[in-house]
Design an enzyme around this catalytic site. Structure first.
Site, short mmCIF file in Angstrom:
data_model
loop_
_atom_site.label_atom_id
_atom_site.label_comp_id
_atom_site.label_asym_id
_atom_site.label_seq_id
_atom_site.Cartn_x
_atom_site.Cartn_y
_atom_site.Cartn_z
N SER A 121 -2.16 34.95 53.14
CA SER A 121 -2.81 36.06 53.85
C SER A 121 -3.64 36.85 52.83
O SER A 121 -4.18 36.29 51.88
CB SER A 121 -1.74 36.93 54.53
N LYS A 139 -6.35 36.64 58.98
CA LYS A 139 -5.15 36.62 58.15
C LYS A 139 -4.00 37.40 58.80
O LYS A 139 -2.82 37.08 58.57
CB LYS A 139 -5.45 37.19 56.76
#
Length: 231
Positions: A121, A139
């Site tokens: 992420s 993300k």
């Protein structure tokens, strides 16, 4: 020794992770797309385009001990300039590519003793940064996928996610193209430095290994302290 699949192993964090796993004696199947990469040592490279309608990998063993999905992009735009096609393209690459990759390997992961999945992420999901709406959207979906998939696949398969801050990779080249830019960005972090591929790959190597055997559904912030402290 274990067998790992690294999606996006031709550069950056993915390449560093593949090299570290291979150096530790593990067998690595790494994928490339735009940059052809030759197999060497413990790393066997295969072409894979995660945006293709159907994806496949050849000559995989019956079981896979772990997979890391490393492809990513950093597209920074003012919110008013983000188009629907921008959102769709980014989501397909960052999220749907990850989903298809894990679905492809899921039967082989289930055949392993202590399998693990690692996603990536960004610190911007938690922190909130201007011009990051596009990447934070995709993300953020990856972080949600991490927790949902960890719940669904427990107790057999562990699923975790690393959320780095700015890391010195080819992907971030435009943000770190001069010594001045590097210094300015380093000073934004409590530890006053930019992350390296080794910093992030070492956490991914740990999460893939049995050493992280009691961790799943976690978002690990390897970000120089940026997401949690201010100095």
């Amino acid at each position: 020794m274990s067998t790992y699949v690294i999606i996006g192993a031709s550069s950056g964090i993915g390449q560093q992770l593949a090299n570290q796993l291979a150096a530790a004696g593990h067998s690595v199947i790494g994928t490339y797309c735009k940059t052809k990469t030759e197999s060497a040592g413990n790393i066997r490279y295969e072409y894979l385009d995660v945006l293709a309608d159907t994806i496949s990998l050849e000559n995989l063993p019956d079981s896979i001990d772990g997979v890391a999905y490393c492809p990513g992009s950093i597209s920074l735009k003012p919110f008013a300039r983000i188009s629907s096609s921008d959102l769709i393209s980014d989501y397909q690459f960052q999220v749907i590519g990850a989903v298809k990759s894990v679905q492809l390997l899921l039967p082989k992961l289930k055949a392993a003793v202590d399998p693990s999945v690692v996603f990536f992420s960004t610190v911007a999901v938690q922190l909130g940064l201007p011009y990051h709406a596009l990447v934070s959207s995709s993300k953020g979906a990856i972080e949600g996928l991490t927790k949902s998939l960890a719940a669904e696949l427990a107790p057999k398969i562990r699923v975790n996610c690393i959320a780095p801050s700015l890391t010195d990779t080819r992907l971030a080249a435009s943000l770190l193209s001069t010594d001045e830019k590097k210094e300015v960005n380093a000073q934004r972090h409590p530890l006053k430095k930019i992350g390296s591929t080794t910093d992030i790959a070492s956490m991914a190597e740990f999460l893939l290994s049995p050493k992280a055997g009691w961790m799943t559904g976690q978002i690990l912030h390897v970000d120089g302290g940026m997401s949690t402290i201010k100095v």
